[in-house]
Motif scaffolding. Structure first.
Motif, PDB file in Angstrom:
ATOM      1  N   TRP A 271       6.760   9.953 -63.103  1.00 34.29           N
ATOM      2  CA  TRP A 271       5.679  10.659 -63.725  1.00 34.29           C
ATOM      3  C   TRP A 271       4.857   9.912 -64.743  1.00 34.29           C
ATOM      4  O   TRP A 271       3.636   9.952 -65.131  1.00 34.29           O
ATOM      5  CB  TRP A 271       6.353  11.765 -64.232  1.00 34.29           C
ATOM      6  N   GLN A 272       5.455   9.011 -65.354  1.00 35.56           N
ATOM      7  CA  GLN A 272       4.690   8.159 -66.272  1.00 35.56           C
ATOM      8  C   GLN A 272       3.848   7.208 -65.671  1.00 35.56           C
ATOM      9  O   GLN A 272       2.669   6.986 -66.302  1.00 35.56           O
ATOM     10  CB  GLN A 272       5.699   7.452 -67.169  1.00 35.56           C
ATOM     11  N   THR A 273       4.190   6.645 -64.581  1.00 37.57           N
ATOM     12  CA  THR A 273       3.173   5.857 -63.603  1.00 37.57           C
ATOM     13  C   THR A 273       1.864   6.756 -63.145  1.00 37.57           C
ATOM     14  O   THR A 273       0.904   6.356 -63.267  1.00 37.57           O
ATOM     15  CB  THR A 273       4.035   5.183 -62.537  1.00 37.57           C
ATOM     16  N   LEU A 274       2.200   8.025 -63.001  1.00 35.31           N
ATOM     17  CA  LEU A 274       1.061   8.866 -62.501  1.00 35.31           C
ATOM     18  C   LEU A 274       0.007   9.184 -64.006  1.00 35.31           C
ATOM     19  O   LEU A 274      -1.058   9.679 -63.791  1.00 35.31           O
ATOM     20  CB  LEU A 274       1.545  10.105 -62.311  1.00 35.31           C
ATOM     21  N   GLY A 275       0.745   8.866 -65.001  1.00 33.37           N
ATOM     22  CA  GLY A 275      -0.194   9.159 -66.143  1.00 33.37           C
ATOM     23  C   GLY A 275      -0.048  10.688 -66.820  1.00 33.37           C
ATOM     24  O   GLY A 275      -0.918  11.251 -67.054  1.00 33.37           O
ATOM     25  N   ILE A 276       1.167  11.296 -66.257  1.00 27.23           N
ATOM     26  CA  ILE A 276       1.274  12.431 -66.755  1.00 27.23           C
ATOM     27  C   ILE A 276       1.531  12.524 -68.229  1.00 27.23           C
ATOM     28  O   ILE A 276       2.233  11.822 -68.670  1.00 27.23           O
ATOM     29  CB  ILE A 276       2.422  13.243 -66.101  1.00 27.23           C
ATOM     30  N   GLU A 277       0.906  13.586 -68.808  1.00 30.73           N
ATOM     31  CA  GLU A 277       0.992  13.617 -70.401  1.00 30.73           C
ATOM     32  C   GLU A 277       2.624  14.260 -70.500  1.00 30.73           C
ATOM     33  O   GLU A 277       3.178  15.086 -70.130  1.00 30.73           O
ATOM     34  CB  GLU A 277       0.121  14.722 -70.752  1.00 30.73           C
ATOM     35  N   ALA A 278       3.314  13.421 -71.499  1.00 35.02           N
ATOM     36  CA  ALA A 278       4.644  13.666 -71.940  1.00 35.02           C
ATOM     37  C   ALA A 278       5.569  13.954 -70.875  1.00 35.02           C
ATOM     38  O   ALA A 278       5.909  15.161 -70.701  1.00 35.02           O
ATOM     39  CB  ALA A 278       4.478  14.897 -72.929  1.00 35.02           C
ATOM     40  N   PRO A 279       5.763  13.089 -70.049  1.00 31.60           N
ATOM     41  CA  PRO A 279       6.564  13.236 -68.662  1.00 31.60           C
ATOM     42  C   PRO A 279       7.878  13.755 -68.807  1.00 31.60           C
ATOM     43  O   PRO A 279       8.456  14.534 -68.031  1.00 31.60           O
ATOM     44  CB  PRO A 279       6.569  11.633 -68.231  1.00 31.60           C
ATOM     45  N   THR A 280       8.435  13.524 -70.070  1.00 28.97           N
ATOM     46  CA  THR A 280       9.894  13.774 -70.441  1.00 28.97           C
ATOM     47  C   THR A 280       9.895  15.282 -70.389  1.00 28.97           C
ATOM     48  O   THR A 280      11.131  16.010 -70.493  1.00 28.97           O
ATOM     49  CB  THR A 280      10.312  13.401 -71.512  1.00 28.97           C
TER      50      THR A 280
END
Length: 305
Positions: A271-280
């Motif tokens: 999700w972080q690689t996708l650029g998702i905001e605040a993935p956690t």
């Protein structure tokens, strides 16, 4: 909203039985079951193992109407042997898909399965192959085969392979898709690799949000029968194209996905690689906020279409 619609809106897809899902999904009173209770097509193999049989062998098939349009439908009962595929179970779904080609009607498959029934392993494996072939033949004939995933058993093993051949997939947060289930991975690779008792790990790795974000499912919905119904209506209006350029583009998309996410050790890294905001925060987000953050970030399977 009618009383029937209100009941459907409040019905949890995860908690519902196969027949409740069919009733809530289709137009009221339109469902006609094939091979119903009066015909009792139970498995001929389970009694050998002193296991209980069920008259429909854990899958309901038939025909009904969705927003006025005739469709064929199959719903697995995850509460009977985990919705597992056996000889009769698989033959019913294969027959329905073959009928779709003759009737020129689209098919809805309500997945809720742990995979192949161990007591009927060979027959179950053959059933998976026959079903996948029937899905491909139906799609080549212009039939849309749409999978809906959100049941208790998830969509594992051979069921996930069948789901992968469908035209499109609709999933809720409670839905899970994986070739190997959590216990299978732990048994073969050890708890250090995958702790099957870690529900948060299971859902963020195999659950609906993750599968939607990486393009493994096309539509994400709430755990409500009415949400699944509306998504099915919308999905059947989409392009049902199925040809070599489409398959080539999909293969290329999957290769890019593998390269892009190979370094990731956890879904959160993806999700972080996708650029998702605040993935956690993704696992705890309500649908509306999740969809806002997923917009323009997810791996979109439509790119291959």
């Amino acid at each position: 909203m009618t009383t029937a619609q209100s009941n459907a809106a409040s019905l949890s897809w995860y908690e519902a039985s196969a027949r409740q899902r069919v009733e809530a999904l289709l137009d009221r009173g339109s469902f006609c079951e094939f091979i119903g209770p009066e015909q009792r097509e139970a498995s001929p193999h389970l009694s050998i193992f002193d296991l209980p049989e069920q008259f429909d062998d854990g899958i309901v098939i038939g025909r009904g109407r969705l927003e006025g349009s005739s469709v064929l439908i199959a719903a697995q009962e995850g509460r009977f042997m985990g919705g597992a595929f056996g000889e009769v179970h698989g033959a019913k779904l294969t027959g329905l898909l073959r009928a779709a080609r003759m009737l020129k009607e689209d098919v809805l498959v309500l997945f809720d399965t742990g995979g192949v029934r161990l007591q009927e392993a060979n027959a179950g494996e053959l059933a998976i192959a026959e079903i996948m072939r029937a899905v491909i033949e139906a799609r080549r004939a212009g039939i849309k085969v749409v999978g809906l995933i959100g049941g208790r058993a998830g969509c594992y093993g051979g069921g996930s392979l069948i789901a992968g051949t469908c035209s499109r997939l609709i999933i809720s947060e409670q839905g899970r898709i994986s070739v190997s289930g959590p216990e299978v991975i732990e048994t073969n690779k050890g708890v250090e690799e995958f702790d099957s008792r870690d529900r948060a790990l299971v859902w963020r790795t195999m659950g609906g949000k993750h599968r939607y974000l990486i393009g493994g499912a096309d539509t994400f919905v709430d755990d409500e029968a009415l949400a699944f119904r509306q998504a099915a209506i919308n999905t059947l209006e989409m392009n049902g194209r199925y040809d070599l350029p489409l398959l080539t583009a999909e293969q290329q998309r999957l290769e890019r996905r593998l390269t892009r996410f190979s370094p990731a050790a956890d879904a959160i890294d993806v999700w972080q690689t996708l650029g998702i905001e605040a993935p956690t925060e993704i696992p705890g987000l309500p649908t509306k906020e999740f969809m806002r953050r997923a917009a323009d970030k997810r791996e979109n399977a439509d790119d291959a279409r």
